[in-house]
Motif scaffolding. Structure first.
Motif, PDB file in Angstrom:
ATOM      1  N   GLU A  83     -12.094  -4.317   8.326  1.00  0.00           N
ATOM      2  CA  GLU A  83     -11.146  -5.279   8.130  1.00  0.00           C
ATOM      3  C   GLU A  83     -10.419  -4.848   6.940  1.00  0.00           C
ATOM      4  N   VAL A  84     -10.565  -4.133   6.152  1.00  0.00           N
ATOM      5  CA  VAL A  84      -9.760  -3.639   5.009  1.00  0.00           C
ATOM      6  C   VAL A  84      -8.794  -2.670   5.568  1.00  0.00           C
ATOM      7  N   VAL A  85      -9.151  -1.681   6.456  1.00  0.00           N
ATOM      8  CA  VAL A  85      -8.299  -0.832   6.859  1.00  0.00           C
ATOM      9  C   VAL A  85      -7.150  -1.707   7.926  1.00  0.00           C
ATOM     10  N   SER A  86      -7.809  -2.672   8.466  1.00  0.00           N
ATOM     11  CA  SER A  86      -6.716  -3.419   9.597  1.00  0.00           C
ATOM     12  C   SER A  86      -5.857  -4.024   8.533  1.00  0.00           C
ATOM     13  N   LEU A  87      -6.161  -4.752   7.284  1.00  0.00           N
ATOM     14  CA  LEU A  87      -5.524  -5.494   6.526  1.00  0.00           C
ATOM     15  C   LEU A  87      -4.317  -4.476   5.932  1.00  0.00           C
ATOM     16  N   ILE A  88      -4.547  -3.267   5.519  1.00  0.00           N
ATOM     17  CA  ILE A  88      -3.767  -2.127   5.190  1.00  0.00           C
ATOM     18  C   ILE A  88      -2.642  -1.925   6.337  1.00  0.00           C
ATOM     19  N   SER A  89      -3.225  -1.620   7.304  1.00  0.00           N
ATOM     20  CA  SER A  89      -2.426  -1.142   8.514  1.00  0.00           C
ATOM     21  C   SER A  89      -1.385  -2.289   9.015  1.00  0.00           C
ATOM     22  N   LYS A  90      -1.444  -3.384   8.497  1.00  0.00           N
ATOM     23  CA  LYS A  90      -0.433  -4.410   9.080  1.00  0.00           C
ATOM     24  C   LYS A  90       0.479  -4.648   7.974  1.00  0.00           C
ATOM     25  N   ARG A  91       0.424  -3.946   6.955  1.00  0.00           N
ATOM     26  CA  ARG A  91       1.504  -3.973   5.810  1.00  0.00           C
ATOM     27  C   ARG A  91       2.299  -3.013   6.058  1.00  0.00           C
ATOM     28  N   GLN A  92       3.552  -3.350   5.463  1.00  0.00           N
ATOM     29  CA  GLN A  92       4.769  -2.131   5.551  1.00  0.00           C
ATOM     30  C   GLN A  92       4.347  -1.030   4.434  1.00  0.00           C
ATOM     31  N   TYR A  93       3.424  -0.336   4.676  1.00  0.00           N
ATOM     32  CA  TYR A  93       3.084   0.404   3.547  1.00  0.00           C
ATOM     33  C   TYR A  93       4.080   1.843   3.375  1.00  0.00           C
ATOM     34  N   GLU A  94       4.093   2.327   2.206  1.00  0.00           N
ATOM     35  CA  GLU A  94       4.909   3.573   1.915  1.00  0.00           C
ATOM     36  C   GLU A  94       4.216   4.782   2.273  1.00  0.00           C
ATOM     37  N   ASP A  95       4.970   5.658   2.883  1.00  0.00           N
ATOM     38  CA  ASP A  95       4.112   6.836   3.483  1.00  0.00           C
ATOM     39  C   ASP A  95       4.522   7.773   2.142  1.00  0.00           C
ATOM     40  N   TRP A  96       3.402   8.451   1.814  1.00  0.00           N
ATOM     41  CA  TRP A  96       3.587   9.383   0.801  1.00  0.00           C
ATOM     42  C   TRP A  96       2.880  10.726   1.145  1.00  0.00           C
ATOM     43  N   PRO A 108       0.633  -1.273  -0.068  1.00  0.00           N
ATOM     44  CA  PRO A 108       0.098  -0.063   0.020  1.00  0.00           C
ATOM     45  C   PRO A 108       0.974   1.164  -0.078  1.00  0.00           C
ATOM     46  N   ILE A 109       0.190   2.526  -0.545  1.00  0.00           N
ATOM     47  CA  ILE A 109       1.013   3.751  -0.637  1.00  0.00           C
ATOM     48  C   ILE A 109      -0.083   4.469   0.191  1.00  0.00           C
ATOM     49  N   LEU A 110       0.234   5.100   1.237  1.00  0.00           N
ATOM     50  CA  LEU A 110      -0.500   5.867   2.175  1.00  0.00           C
ATOM     51  C   LEU A 110      -0.214   7.285   1.565  1.00  0.00           C
ATOM     52  N   TYR A 111      -1.319   7.766   0.641  1.00  0.00           N
ATOM     53  CA  TYR A 111      -1.050   8.810  -0.061  1.00  0.00           C
ATOM     54  C   TYR A 111      -1.667  10.057   0.778  1.00  0.00           C
ATOM     55  N   ILE A 112      -2.898  10.093   1.239  1.00  0.00           N
ATOM     56  CA  ILE A 112      -3.638  10.742   2.113  1.00  0.00           C
ATOM     57  C   ILE A 112      -3.815  10.176   3.614  1.00  0.00           C
ATOM     58  N   ASP A 113      -3.383  10.922   4.606  1.00  0.00           N
ATOM     59  CA  ASP A 113      -3.528  10.338   5.978  1.00  0.00           C
ATOM     60  C   ASP A 113      -4.718   9.906   6.136  1.00  0.00           C
ATOM     61  N   VAL A 114      -4.630   8.703   6.761  1.00  0.00           N
ATOM     62  CA  VAL A 114      -6.018   8.164   7.283  1.00  0.00           C
ATOM     63  C   VAL A 114      -5.450   7.601   8.786  1.00  0.00           C
ATOM     64  N   PRO A 115      -5.992   8.175   9.904  1.00  0.00           N
ATOM     65  CA  PRO A 115      -5.360   7.991  11.249  1.00  0.00           C
ATOM     66  C   PRO A 115      -5.422   6.750  11.722  1.00  0.00           C
ATOM     67  N   SER A 116      -6.667   5.990  11.311  1.00  0.00           N
ATOM     68  CA  SER A 116      -6.506   4.613  11.824  1.00  0.00           C
ATOM     69  C   SER A 116      -5.781   3.478  11.142  1.00  0.00           C
ATOM     70  N   ILE A 117      -5.048   3.855   9.758  1.00  0.00           N
ATOM     71  CA  ILE A 117      -4.052   3.199   9.169  1.00  0.00           C
ATOM     72  C   ILE A 117      -2.775   3.275  10.239  1.00  0.00           C
ATOM     73  N   ARG A 118      -2.581   4.657  10.783  1.00  0.00           N
ATOM     74  CA  ARG A 118      -1.385   4.559  11.639  1.00  0.00           C
ATOM     75  C   ARG A 118      -1.378   3.964  13.017  1.00  0.00           C
ATOM     76  N   SER A 119      -2.646   4.400  13.684  1.00  0.00           N
ATOM     77  CA  SER A 119      -2.814   3.742  14.745  1.00  0.00           C
ATOM     78  C   SER A 119      -3.069   2.053  14.904  1.00  0.00           C
ATOM     79  N   GLY A 120      -3.558   1.653  13.739  1.00  0.00           N
ATOM     80  CA  GLY A 120      -3.565   0.269  13.624  1.00  0.00           C
ATOM     81  C   GLY A 120      -4.975  -0.151  14.374  1.00  0.00           C
ATOM     82  N   GLU A 121      -5.949   0.716  14.792  1.00  0.00           N
ATOM     83  CA  GLU A 121      -7.033   0.444  15.791  1.00  0.00           C
ATOM     84  C   GLU A 121      -8.122   0.670  14.790  1.00  0.00           C
ATOM     85  N   SER A 122      -8.734  -0.144  14.212  1.00  0.00           N
ATOM     86  CA  SER A 122      -9.932  -0.249  13.481  1.00  0.00           C
ATOM     87  C   SER A 122     -10.728  -1.255  13.398  1.00  0.00           C
ATOM     88  N   SER A 123     -12.198  -1.202  13.164  1.00  0.00           N
ATOM     89  CA  SER A 123     -12.740  -2.520  13.173  1.00  0.00           C
ATOM     90  C   SER A 123     -13.295  -3.020  11.877  1.00  0.00           C
TER      91      SER A 123
END
Length: 373
Positions: A127-140, A110-125
């Motif tokens: 399931e797609v946000v959770s999958l992305i947050s567990k990957r080593q995403y590129e912060d853009w 994943p490429i984090l293009y616009i900030d999504v706080p729940s991606i950084r925190s890893g706390e979300s119900s």
């Protein structure tokens, strides 16, 4: 590059609206990375950008179905709007399941293009946000503001292209997992095809129970809403005005709180289990495909069960989508309703996301059976 056994390709997933707002920068980023990859390796990186293009869909299916994922990147461009796109969500779940079944999770980049706080925190119900947050995403998130021809941006493009090369090199050395051909007896052995099918079959009644409870809870909420609407009509007839409507809306919100919480729990339970077992089911289908054993009674019965469940899920999805539309109509009645409508929409989205997984199983089974038909 010798480590890459088949032509590398990158499938980009993003919303067209985000790309338009950015003046085409998302598409240009993909092409810049592909060019840098080619400079480094002297090999092309196929770039697939337009999901409306027939070639995109054809290549996507070919690579997933033929286990060529070891040379296939999936690069979702993450923005708040991304998670509102059912198509984008479906693509993440589909690729994630196939990659996990092959032990190649790293190819979801994943490429984090616009900030999504729940991606950084890893706390979300979600399931797609959770999958992305567990990957080593590129912060853009900051790099997207840089001059595309400036040194900061160009160095970042180079760094990402190098990372792709390194990931492909590691992926080419991963031995694809195989489902054991015989049933496991010793606890140290990997489960065989029959064990995995038995595990999936045991899960199906649980999923069916959850779906029935989900539908029942939706019906309960619908009846509450209709009853409140009738009360509002009577209040209006008595001259209750907006104050009367507000009072009834608050009463409705309080009455709905329990059922809505239950709906959220059911959606979470359903999607979590589906995502967990998805790689195993895909592995079973791939194993059956390689062995050509679709005519055995156990495999045939298993496939029928899976396909029937997927079919029933599609029927349920129609009414669930209608429910989502009705939820939209009550969200603006009062601020007391907004947290509840968001929770209901999130729960229904989990069921719809789960259906995309079932549909992928159904599609793969149809292809495997068609090969022997």
């Amino acid at each position: 590059m010798s480590a890459i056994d088949s032509p590398a390709a990158g499938f980009w997933s993003y919303t067209h609206r985000d790309n338009d707002i950015e003046g085409g920068r998302i598409q240009r980023l993909a092409l810049k990375i592909a060019n840098e990859f080619e400079v480094i390796t002297a090999e092309e990186l196929g770039v697939f950008l337009d999901k409306n293009d027939v070639k995109w869909g054809h290549e996507w299916r070919e690579r997933i179905d033929n286990a060529l994922t070891s040379a296939t990147f999936f690069m979702p461009v993450i923005t708040p709007r991304f998670f509102k796109s059912e198509e984008c969500r479906r693509e993440v779940l589909m690729f994630s399941g196939h990659a996990a079944s092959l032990g190649l999770e790293e190819l979801l980049l994943p490429i984090l293009y616009i900030d999504v706080p729940s991606i950084r925190s890893g706390e979300s119900s979600d399931e797609v946000v959770s999958l992305i947050s567990k990957r080593q995403y590129e912060d853009w998130t900051k790099l997207r503001l840089e001059d595309e021809d400036g040194p900061v941006y160009r160095k970042a493009v180079h760094r990402l292209a190098v990372r792709l090369v390194e990931i492909l090199d590691r992926a080419s050395k991963v031995a694809l997992p195989q489902v054991a051909e015989t049933d496991a007896v010793d606890s140290d052995e990997e489960p065989g095809t029959l064990e995995l099918m038995a595990e999936a079959e045991a899960a199906l009644p649980r999923w069916g129970t959850v779906m029935a409870a989900f539908a029942s809870t939706i019906k309960e909420i619908g009846e509450m809403t209709r009853s409140a609407a009738s009360e509002m009509e009577r209040s209006d007839a008595r001259g209750g005005g907006f104050a009367g409507r507000l009072r009834l809306t608050r009463q409705l919100a309080e009455a709905m709180r329990g059922p809505v919480d239950h709906l959220g729990e059911l959606g979470l339970q359903y999607s979590a289990e589906l995502i967990t077992i998805d790689p195993a089911i895909l592995g079973i289908i791939r194993q059956v495909e390689s062995e050509g054993s679709t005519e055995s009674d156990s495999v045939r019965d298993f496939f029928v069960t899976i396909r029937d469940f997927a079919k029933q899920g599609r029927v349920n999805s129609v009414s669930f989508r209608e429910f989502m539309e009705s939820v939209d109509s009550i969200s603006g009645l009062s601020k007391a309703m907004r947290p509840l409508t968001r929770k209901m929409q999130g729960a229904v989205q989990k069921i719809l996301d789960g259906q995309s997984i079932l549909d992928e199983w159904d599609r793969r089974i149809d292809e495997v059976q068609g090969m022997e038909g």
